[in-house]
Write a protein that holds these residues in place. Structure first.
Motif, PDB file in Angstrom:
ATOM      1  N   UNK A   1      24.911  63.900  20.688  1.00  0.00           N
ATOM      2  CA  UNK A   1      24.685  65.330  20.556  1.00  0.00           C
ATOM      3  C   UNK A   1      24.170  65.942  21.837  1.00  0.00           C
ATOM      4  N   UNK A   2      24.226  67.262  21.907  1.00  0.00           N
ATOM      5  CA  UNK A   2      23.682  67.990  23.044  1.00  0.00           C
ATOM      6  C   UNK A   2      22.165  67.834  23.091  1.00  0.00           C
ATOM      7  N   UNK A   3      21.572  68.308  24.201  1.00  0.00           N
ATOM      8  CA  UNK A   3      20.135  68.107  24.393  1.00  0.00           C
ATOM      9  C   UNK A   3      19.313  68.649  23.225  1.00  0.00           C
ATOM     10  N   UNK A   4      19.607  69.876  22.797  1.00  0.00           N
ATOM     11  CA  UNK A   4      18.851  70.457  21.696  1.00  0.00           C
ATOM     12  C   UNK A   4      18.990  69.656  20.417  1.00  0.00           C
ATOM     13  N   UNK A   5      20.199  69.185  20.135  1.00  0.00           N
ATOM     14  CA  UNK A   5      20.430  68.381  18.936  1.00  0.00           C
ATOM     15  C   UNK A   5      19.709  67.051  19.028  1.00  0.00           C
ATOM     16  N   UNK A   6      19.739  66.439  20.199  1.00  0.00           N
ATOM     17  CA  UNK A   6      19.064  65.155  20.384  1.00  0.00           C
ATOM     18  C   UNK A   6      17.558  65.302  20.242  1.00  0.00           C
ATOM     19  N   UNK A   7      17.008  66.385  20.793  1.00  0.00           N
ATOM     20  CA  UNK A   7      15.573  66.607  20.661  1.00  0.00           C
ATOM     21  C   UNK A   7      15.193  66.879  19.209  1.00  0.00           C
ATOM     22  N   UNK A   8      16.094  67.459  18.455  1.00  0.00           N
ATOM     23  CA  UNK A   8      15.818  67.640  17.026  1.00  0.00           C
ATOM     24  C   UNK A   8      15.728  66.290  16.330  1.00  0.00           C
ATOM     25  N   UNK A   9      16.638  65.375  16.659  1.00  0.00           N
ATOM     26  CA  UNK A   9      16.582  64.035  16.084  1.00  0.00           C
ATOM     27  C   UNK A   9      15.271  63.344  16.433  1.00  0.00           C
ATOM     28  N   UNK A  10      14.879  63.452  17.696  1.00  0.00           N
ATOM     29  CA  UNK A  10      13.649  62.798  18.125  1.00  0.00           C
ATOM     30  C   UNK A  10      12.414  63.465  17.528  1.00  0.00           C
ATOM     31  N   UNK A  11      12.427  64.790  17.464  1.00  0.00           N
ATOM     32  CA  UNK A  11      11.281  65.495  16.916  1.00  0.00           C
ATOM     33  C   UNK A  11      11.058  65.236  15.438  1.00  0.00           C
ATOM     34  N   UNK A  12      12.114  64.866  14.731  1.00  0.00           N
ATOM     35  CA  UNK A  12      11.999  64.562  13.300  1.00  0.00           C
ATOM     36  C   UNK A  12      11.724  63.095  13.019  1.00  0.00           C
ATOM     37  N   UNK A  13      11.762  62.255  14.045  1.00  0.00           N
ATOM     38  CA  UNK A  13      11.711  60.807  13.844  1.00  0.00           C
ATOM     39  C   UNK A  13      10.290  60.299  13.620  1.00  0.00           C
ATOM     40  N   UNK A  14      10.220  59.139  12.986  1.00  0.00           N
ATOM     41  CA  UNK A  14       8.974  58.376  12.889  1.00  0.00           C
ATOM     42  C   UNK A  14       8.904  57.471  14.118  1.00  0.00           C
ATOM     43  N   UNK A  15       7.768  57.372  14.790  1.00  0.00           N
ATOM     44  CA  UNK A  15       7.674  56.421  15.898  1.00  0.00           C
ATOM     45  C   UNK A  15       8.009  55.010  15.416  1.00  0.00           C
ATOM     46  N   UNK A  16       8.883  54.343  16.142  1.00  0.00           N
ATOM     47  CA  UNK A  16       9.354  53.029  15.721  1.00  0.00           C
ATOM     48  C   UNK A  16       8.194  52.058  15.548  1.00  0.00           C
TER      49      UNK A  16
END
Length: 377
Positions: A339-354
Protein backbone atom coordinates in the motif's frame (compact mmCIF):
# COMPACT_ATOMS: atom_id res chain seq x y z
CA UNK A 1 -1.43 -25.99 18.88
CA UNK A 2 -3.86 -24.62 16.31
CA UNK A 3 -5.20 -21.09 16.42
CA UNK A 4 -7.64 -18.79 14.64
CA UNK A 5 -6.79 -15.11 14.18
CA UNK A 6 -9.60 -12.60 13.62
CA UNK A 7 -9.28 -8.95 12.55
CA UNK A 8 -5.65 -9.73 11.74
CA UNK A 9 -4.65 -6.36 10.27
CA UNK A 10 -0.96 -6.31 9.34
CA UNK A 11 -0.30 -9.25 11.65
CA UNK A 12 1.32 -7.81 14.79
CA UNK A 13 -0.74 -9.94 17.15
CA UNK A 14 -0.63 -12.92 14.79
CA UNK A 15 3.17 -12.89 14.51
CA UNK A 16 3.48 -12.81 18.29
CA UNK A 17 1.02 -15.68 18.65
CA UNK A 18 2.87 -17.71 16.00
CA UNK A 19 6.21 -17.08 17.70
CA UNK A 20 4.69 -18.50 20.88
CA UNK A 21 4.17 -21.78 19.03
CA UNK A 22 0.60 -21.57 17.77
CA UNK A 23 -0.15 -22.61 14.18
CA UNK A 24 -2.81 -20.50 12.43
CA UNK A 25 -5.57 -22.64 10.95
CA UNK A 26 -7.39 -19.55 9.66
CA UNK A 27 -6.58 -15.84 9.51
CA UNK A 28 -9.51 -13.52 8.79
CA UNK A 29 -9.17 -9.91 7.63
CA UNK A 30 -11.38 -7.75 5.41
CA UNK A 31 -8.93 -5.02 4.31
CA UNK A 32 -7.33 -5.59 0.92
CA UNK A 33 -3.96 -4.02 1.71
CA UNK A 34 -3.61 -5.76 5.06
CA UNK A 35 -4.37 -9.10 3.37
CA UNK A 36 -1.73 -8.41 0.73
CA UNK A 37 0.75 -7.58 3.48
CA UNK A 38 -0.02 -10.86 5.26
CA UNK A 39 0.22 -12.93 2.07
CA UNK A 40 3.51 -11.27 1.15
CA UNK A 41 5.13 -12.24 4.43
CA UNK A 42 3.49 -15.33 5.90
CA UNK A 43 2.38 -18.74 4.54
CA UNK A 44 -0.85 -18.41 6.49
CA UNK A 45 -4.36 -19.42 5.35
CA UNK A 46 -5.60 -15.84 4.93
CA UNK A 47 -9.33 -15.37 4.29
CA UNK A 48 -10.25 -11.94 2.98
CA UNK A 49 -13.80 -10.96 3.77
CA UNK A 50 -16.33 -9.88 6.36
CA UNK A 51 -15.86 -11.88 9.55
CA UNK A 52 -19.64 -11.77 10.02
CA UNK A 53 -19.93 -14.03 6.99
CA UNK A 54 -17.10 -16.39 7.95
CA UNK A 55 -18.03 -19.98 8.84
CA UNK A 56 -16.08 -22.00 11.39
CA UNK A 57 -17.66 -25.31 10.36
CA UNK A 58 -14.49 -26.57 8.67
CA UNK A 59 -12.28 -25.88 11.70
CA UNK A 60 -11.75 -28.32 14.57
CA UNK A 61 -9.42 -28.72 17.54
CA UNK A 62 -8.68 -25.01 17.88
CA UNK A 63 -6.73 -24.27 21.05
CA UNK A 64 -6.62 -20.47 20.77
CA UNK A 65 -8.72 -17.69 19.27
CA UNK A 66 -7.05 -14.28 19.09
CA UNK A 67 -7.68 -10.92 17.50
CA UNK A 68 -8.17 -7.21 17.85
CA UNK A 69 -11.80 -6.26 17.13
CA UNK A 70 -11.91 -2.89 15.33
CA UNK A 71 -11.21 -0.19 17.87
CA UNK A 72 -12.92 2.84 16.31
CA UNK A 73 -16.00 2.49 18.56
CA UNK A 74 -13.74 2.88 21.63
CA UNK A 75 -10.82 4.96 20.34
CA UNK A 76 -9.99 8.19 22.18
CA UNK A 77 -9.97 9.89 18.76
CA UNK A 78 -13.31 8.53 17.56
CA UNK A 79 -16.96 9.22 18.32
CA UNK A 80 -17.06 6.77 21.24
CA UNK A 81 -20.25 5.06 20.06
CA UNK A 82 -19.32 1.57 21.34
CA UNK A 83 -22.29 -0.78 20.98
CA UNK A 84 -24.11 1.78 18.81
CA UNK A 85 -21.28 1.67 16.27
CA UNK A 86 -21.79 -0.83 13.46
CA UNK A 87 -18.01 -1.35 13.45
CA UNK A 88 -18.16 -2.94 16.92
CA UNK A 89 -16.93 -6.46 16.18
CA UNK A 90 -16.85 -7.86 19.72
CA UNK A 91 -20.06 -9.80 18.96
CA UNK A 92 -18.10 -11.64 16.26
CA UNK A 93 -15.23 -12.36 18.63
CA UNK A 94 -17.75 -13.86 21.05
CA UNK A 95 -19.33 -15.91 18.25
CA UNK A 96 -15.93 -17.39 17.39
CA UNK A 97 -15.43 -18.43 21.01
CA UNK A 98 -18.92 -19.91 21.20
CA UNK A 99 -18.57 -21.95 18.01
CA UNK A 100 -14.91 -23.01 18.25
CA UNK A 101 -14.83 -23.54 22.04
CA UNK A 102 -11.05 -22.97 22.21
CA UNK A 103 -9.03 -23.73 25.30
CA UNK A 104 -8.10 -20.04 25.52
CA UNK A 105 -8.53 -16.69 23.82
CA UNK A 106 -6.58 -13.44 23.60
CA UNK A 107 -8.33 -10.25 22.50
CA UNK A 108 -6.90 -6.76 22.59
CA UNK A 109 -8.21 -3.26 22.10
CA UNK A 110 -7.41 0.39 22.66
CA UNK A 111 -7.10 2.09 26.03
CA UNK A 112 -10.34 3.96 25.29
CA UNK A 113 -12.26 0.77 26.07
CA UNK A 114 -11.50 1.42 29.75
CA UNK A 115 -13.12 4.89 29.72
CA UNK A 116 -15.74 5.37 32.40
CA UNK A 117 -18.33 5.96 29.69
CA UNK A 118 -17.78 2.39 28.47
CA UNK A 119 -17.63 0.70 31.90
CA UNK A 120 -20.97 -1.07 31.57
CA UNK A 121 -20.25 -2.18 28.04
CA UNK A 122 -16.81 -3.51 28.98
CA UNK A 123 -18.46 -5.61 31.68
CA UNK A 124 -21.00 -6.73 29.09
CA UNK A 125 -18.15 -7.90 26.85
CA UNK A 126 -16.47 -9.71 29.73
CA UNK A 127 -19.64 -11.53 30.79
CA UNK A 128 -20.43 -12.57 27.23
CA UNK A 129 -16.94 -14.01 26.88
CA UNK A 130 -17.36 -15.72 30.23
CA UNK A 131 -20.71 -17.26 29.20
CA UNK A 132 -20.60 -17.31 25.36
CA UNK A 133 -23.55 -19.68 25.03
CA UNK A 134 -25.90 -17.15 26.64
CA UNK A 135 -26.71 -15.31 23.43
CA UNK A 136 -28.87 -12.22 23.20
CA UNK A 137 -32.47 -13.02 22.29
CA UNK A 138 -34.04 -11.60 19.17
CA UNK A 139 -34.74 -7.92 19.77
CA UNK A 140 -33.33 -8.01 23.32
CA UNK A 141 -31.69 -4.67 24.29
CA UNK A 142 -28.09 -5.05 25.34
CA UNK A 143 -28.77 -3.76 28.86
CA UNK A 144 -31.45 -6.43 29.32
CA UNK A 145 -29.01 -9.04 28.08
CA UNK A 146 -26.40 -7.68 30.50
CA UNK A 147 -28.86 -8.00 33.38
CA UNK A 148 -29.59 -11.59 32.40
CA UNK A 149 -25.88 -12.35 32.26
CA UNK A 150 -25.40 -10.76 35.70
CA UNK A 151 -28.14 -12.95 37.17
CA UNK A 152 -26.55 -16.02 35.65
CA UNK A 153 -23.10 -14.99 36.89
CA UNK A 154 -24.30 -14.56 40.46
CA UNK A 155 -26.49 -17.68 40.51
CA UNK A 156 -23.53 -19.98 41.01
CA UNK A 157 -24.90 -22.37 38.39
CA UNK A 158 -22.51 -22.31 35.47
CA UNK A 159 -23.26 -25.45 33.48
CA UNK A 160 -22.13 -25.64 29.87
CA UNK A 161 -19.39 -23.67 28.16
CA UNK A 162 -17.87 -20.90 30.20
CA UNK A 163 -14.49 -19.22 30.63
CA UNK A 164 -12.44 -17.66 33.37
CA UNK A 165 -11.70 -14.16 32.06
CA UNK A 166 -9.24 -11.49 33.15
CA UNK A 167 -8.27 -8.20 31.56
CA UNK A 168 -5.56 -5.64 32.07
CA UNK A 169 -4.28 -2.42 30.52
CA UNK A 170 -0.68 -3.03 29.42
CA UNK A 171 1.89 -0.42 28.47
CA UNK A 172 4.11 -1.88 25.76
CA UNK A 173 7.10 0.17 26.97
CA UNK A 174 7.05 -1.76 30.25
CA UNK A 175 7.61 -4.98 28.30
CA UNK A 176 10.56 -4.00 26.14
CA UNK A 177 8.83 -2.21 23.25
CA UNK A 178 10.35 1.18 22.28
CA UNK A 179 6.94 2.85 22.32
CA UNK A 180 4.55 4.12 24.98
CA UNK A 181 1.52 2.23 23.76
CA UNK A 182 -1.30 1.17 26.06
CA UNK A 183 -3.61 -1.65 24.99
CA UNK A 184 -6.31 -3.57 26.83
CA UNK A 185 -5.79 -7.33 26.75
CA UNK A 186 -8.67 -9.69 27.54
CA UNK A 187 -7.56 -13.28 28.19
CA UNK A 188 -9.74 -16.26 29.00
CA UNK A 189 -9.26 -19.96 29.72
CA UNK A 190 -11.97 -22.58 29.40
CA UNK A 191 -13.22 -23.37 32.88
CA UNK A 192 -12.91 -27.14 32.57
CA UNK A 193 -9.11 -26.72 32.47
CA UNK A 194 -7.05 -26.55 35.65
CA UNK A 195 -5.51 -23.13 35.14
CA UNK A 196 -4.03 -20.45 37.38
CA UNK A 197 -2.76 -17.61 35.25
CA UNK A 198 -1.80 -13.98 35.55
CA UNK A 199 -0.47 -11.41 33.11
CA UNK A 200 3.32 -11.42 32.65
CA UNK A 201 5.26 -9.17 34.99
CA UNK A 202 6.65 -5.89 33.71
CA UNK A 203 10.36 -6.03 32.88
CA UNK A 204 11.25 -2.45 31.86
CA UNK A 205 10.70 0.94 33.51
CA UNK A 206 11.13 4.69 33.18
CA UNK A 207 13.16 4.73 36.41
CA UNK A 208 15.68 2.30 34.95
CA UNK A 209 15.98 4.46 31.82
CA UNK A 210 16.59 7.50 34.01
CA UNK A 211 19.39 5.59 35.75
CA UNK A 212 20.89 4.47 32.42
CA UNK A 213 20.90 8.06 31.17
CA UNK A 214 22.35 9.45 34.41
CA UNK A 215 25.97 9.81 35.50
CA UNK A 216 26.20 6.17 36.61
CA UNK A 217 24.54 4.69 33.54
CA UNK A 218 25.94 3.60 30.18
CA UNK A 219 23.17 4.64 27.77
CA UNK A 220 25.12 7.50 26.20
CA UNK A 221 28.34 5.49 25.92
CA UNK A 222 26.51 2.64 24.19
CA UNK A 223 25.20 5.08 21.59
CA UNK A 224 28.52 6.95 21.34
CA UNK A 225 26.96 10.31 22.18
CA UNK A 226 29.52 13.00 22.96
CA UNK A 227 29.51 14.29 26.55
CA UNK A 228 28.51 17.82 25.58
CA UNK A 229 25.44 16.37 23.79
CA UNK A 230 24.18 14.36 26.77
CA UNK A 231 21.19 16.12 28.35
CA UNK A 232 20.08 15.14 31.84
CA UNK A 233 16.51 14.36 30.88
CA UNK A 234 15.27 13.51 34.39
CA UNK A 235 16.82 13.19 37.82
CA UNK A 236 18.03 9.57 38.10
CA UNK A 237 17.06 7.46 41.11
CA UNK A 238 19.57 7.10 43.93
CA UNK A 239 19.83 3.33 43.48
CA UNK A 240 19.90 1.28 40.31
CA UNK A 241 16.46 -0.28 39.66
CA UNK A 242 16.22 -4.03 39.19
CA UNK A 243 14.18 -3.62 36.01
CA UNK A 244 15.65 -2.99 32.58
CA UNK A 245 15.55 0.49 31.02
CA UNK A 246 12.73 1.48 28.73
CA UNK A 247 13.91 1.15 25.14
CA UNK A 248 14.06 4.45 23.28
CA UNK A 249 13.61 5.64 19.71
CA UNK A 250 17.40 5.83 19.47
CA UNK A 251 17.62 2.18 20.58
CA UNK A 252 15.02 1.15 18.01
CA UNK A 253 16.68 2.91 15.08
CA UNK A 254 20.19 1.53 15.59
CA UNK A 255 21.66 0.63 12.21
CA UNK A 256 19.10 2.57 10.14
CA UNK A 257 20.56 5.55 8.26
CA UNK A 258 18.58 8.77 8.46
CA UNK A 259 16.43 8.78 5.27
CA UNK A 260 16.52 12.59 5.10
CA UNK A 261 20.26 13.16 5.48
CA UNK A 262 21.47 9.83 4.02
CA UNK A 263 18.88 8.91 1.36
CA UNK A 264 21.23 6.73 -0.70
CA UNK A 265 22.21 4.60 2.30
CA UNK A 266 18.56 4.39 3.32
CA UNK A 267 17.69 2.69 0.02
CA UNK A 268 19.34 -0.51 1.33
CA UNK A 269 16.39 -0.93 3.71
CA UNK A 270 12.89 -1.70 2.42
CA UNK A 271 10.13 0.83 3.16
CA UNK A 272 12.70 3.34 4.39
CA UNK A 273 12.41 6.67 2.60
CA UNK A 274 12.04 10.28 3.65
CA UNK A 275 8.51 11.70 3.63
CA UNK A 276 8.42 15.52 3.52
CA UNK A 277 5.87 17.78 5.12
CA UNK A 278 6.22 17.09 8.85
CA UNK A 279 5.54 20.05 11.10
CA UNK A 280 5.26 20.61 14.82
CA UNK A 281 2.39 22.40 16.49
CA UNK A 282 1.07 22.60 20.09
CA UNK A 283 0.23 19.18 21.46
CA UNK A 284 1.78 17.39 18.49
CA UNK A 285 5.51 17.73 18.75
CA UNK A 286 6.75 14.27 17.76
CA UNK A 287 8.67 11.65 19.71
CA UNK A 288 11.95 12.54 21.47
CA UNK A 289 14.93 10.51 20.31
CA UNK A 290 15.93 9.40 23.80
CA UNK A 291 12.56 8.25 25.11
CA UNK A 292 10.19 5.54 23.90
CA UNK A 293 8.12 6.92 21.05
CA UNK A 294 4.65 8.23 21.58
CA UNK A 295 1.85 5.96 20.43
CA UNK A 296 1.90 5.57 16.66
CA UNK A 297 -1.46 6.56 15.23
CA UNK A 298 -3.38 5.19 12.27
CA UNK A 299 -2.93 8.29 10.15
CA UNK A 300 -0.37 10.58 8.58
CA UNK A 301 -1.88 14.06 8.60
CA UNK A 302 -3.70 16.23 11.11
CA UNK A 303 -4.01 15.19 14.73
CA UNK A 304 -3.01 11.52 14.29
CA UNK A 305 -0.12 12.26 11.96
CA UNK A 306 1.31 14.86 14.29
CA UNK A 307 2.65 12.14 16.53
CA UNK A 308 4.13 9.87 13.85
CA UNK A 309 7.24 12.04 13.86
CA UNK A 310 10.77 11.98 15.21
CA UNK A 311 11.87 15.03 17.19
CA UNK A 312 15.62 15.43 17.08
CA UNK A 313 17.59 16.95 19.97
CA UNK A 314 17.88 20.23 18.03
CA UNK A 315 14.07 20.49 17.89
CA UNK A 316 13.67 19.68 14.18
CA UNK A 317 11.09 17.09 13.20
CA UNK A 318 10.46 14.65 10.38
CA UNK A 319 8.05 11.81 9.78
CA UNK A 320 9.12 8.33 10.77
CA UNK A 321 9.65 6.18 7.71
CA UNK A 322 7.62 3.00 7.37
CA UNK A 323 10.66 0.93 8.35
CA UNK A 324 11.30 3.07 11.42
CA UNK A 325 7.65 2.77 12.41
CA UNK A 326 7.88 -1.00 11.96
CA UNK A 327 10.92 -1.01 14.28
CA UNK A 328 8.90 0.91 16.88
CA UNK A 329 6.18 -1.75 16.56
CA UNK A 330 8.88 -4.48 16.77
CA UNK A 331 8.11 -6.00 13.37
CA UNK A 332 11.10 -7.82 11.85
CA UNK A 333 13.15 -5.90 9.28
CA UNK A 334 12.29 -8.34 6.49
CA UNK A 335 8.54 -7.79 6.96
CA UNK A 336 7.20 -5.88 3.94
CA UNK A 337 4.08 -3.73 3.83
CA UNK A 338 1.69 -3.26 0.91
CA UNK A 339 0.00 0.00 0.00
CA UNK A 340 0.88 3.67 -0.26
CA UNK A 341 2.54 5.44 2.66
CA UNK A 342 -0.73 6.56 4.25
CA UNK A 343 -2.23 3.09 3.94
CA UNK A 344 0.88 1.46 5.36
CA UNK A 345 0.94 3.85 8.31
CA UNK A 346 -2.69 2.98 8.96
CA UNK A 347 -1.74 -0.70 9.16
CA UNK A 348 1.10 0.07 11.53
CA UNK A 349 -0.92 2.49 13.63
CA UNK A 350 -3.59 -0.16 14.19
CA UNK A 351 -1.14 -2.97 14.96
CA UNK A 352 -0.23 -4.62 18.24
CA UNK A 353 3.52 -4.50 18.92
CA UNK A 354 4.85 -7.92 17.99
CA UNK A 355 6.96 -8.24 21.12
CA UNK A 356 4.05 -7.45 23.46
CA UNK A 357 1.83 -9.96 21.65
CA UNK A 358 4.54 -12.61 21.86
CA UNK A 359 5.04 -12.09 25.60
CA UNK A 360 1.33 -12.49 26.37
CA UNK A 361 0.92 -15.42 23.98
CA UNK A 362 3.98 -17.22 25.35
CA UNK A 363 2.53 -16.98 28.83
CA UNK A 364 -0.81 -18.38 27.63
CA UNK A 365 0.98 -21.16 25.73
CA UNK A 366 2.98 -22.11 28.82
CA UNK A 367 -0.26 -22.41 30.79
CA UNK A 368 -1.81 -24.65 28.13
CA UNK A 369 1.34 -26.77 27.95
CA UNK A 370 1.06 -27.24 31.70
CA UNK A 371 -2.54 -28.33 31.32
CA UNK A 372 -1.55 -30.95 28.77
CA UNK A 373 1.32 -32.18 30.93
CA UNK A 374 -1.09 -32.68 33.85
CA UNK A 375 -3.50 -34.52 31.58
CA UNK A 376 -6.36 -32.22 32.55
CA UNK A 377 -7.51 -31.37 29.02
Amino acid sequence: MRSVELFAGAGGLGIGVARAGFEPAAVVEWDRWACETLLENKPWPVHRGDVREFSYDHLANIELVSGGPPCQPFSMGGKHNAFLDRRDMFPEAIRAVRELQPKAFIFENVKGLTRQAFANYLEYIRLQLRHPEMEARAGEPWLDHLARLERHETSGSHAGLHYNVVLRLLNAANHGVPQKRERVFIVGFRSDLSTEWNFPAETHSARALAWAQGPEGDYWDQHKVARNNRPLLVVPPKERPESQPWLTVRDALVGLPDPQTRPEAAKAFPDHRFIPGARSYPGHTGSPLDQPSKTLKAGVHGVPGGENMLRRPDGSVRYFSVRESARLQTFPDDFLFHGAWGETMRQLGNAVPVRLAEIVAQSVRAQLDGVEARGSV
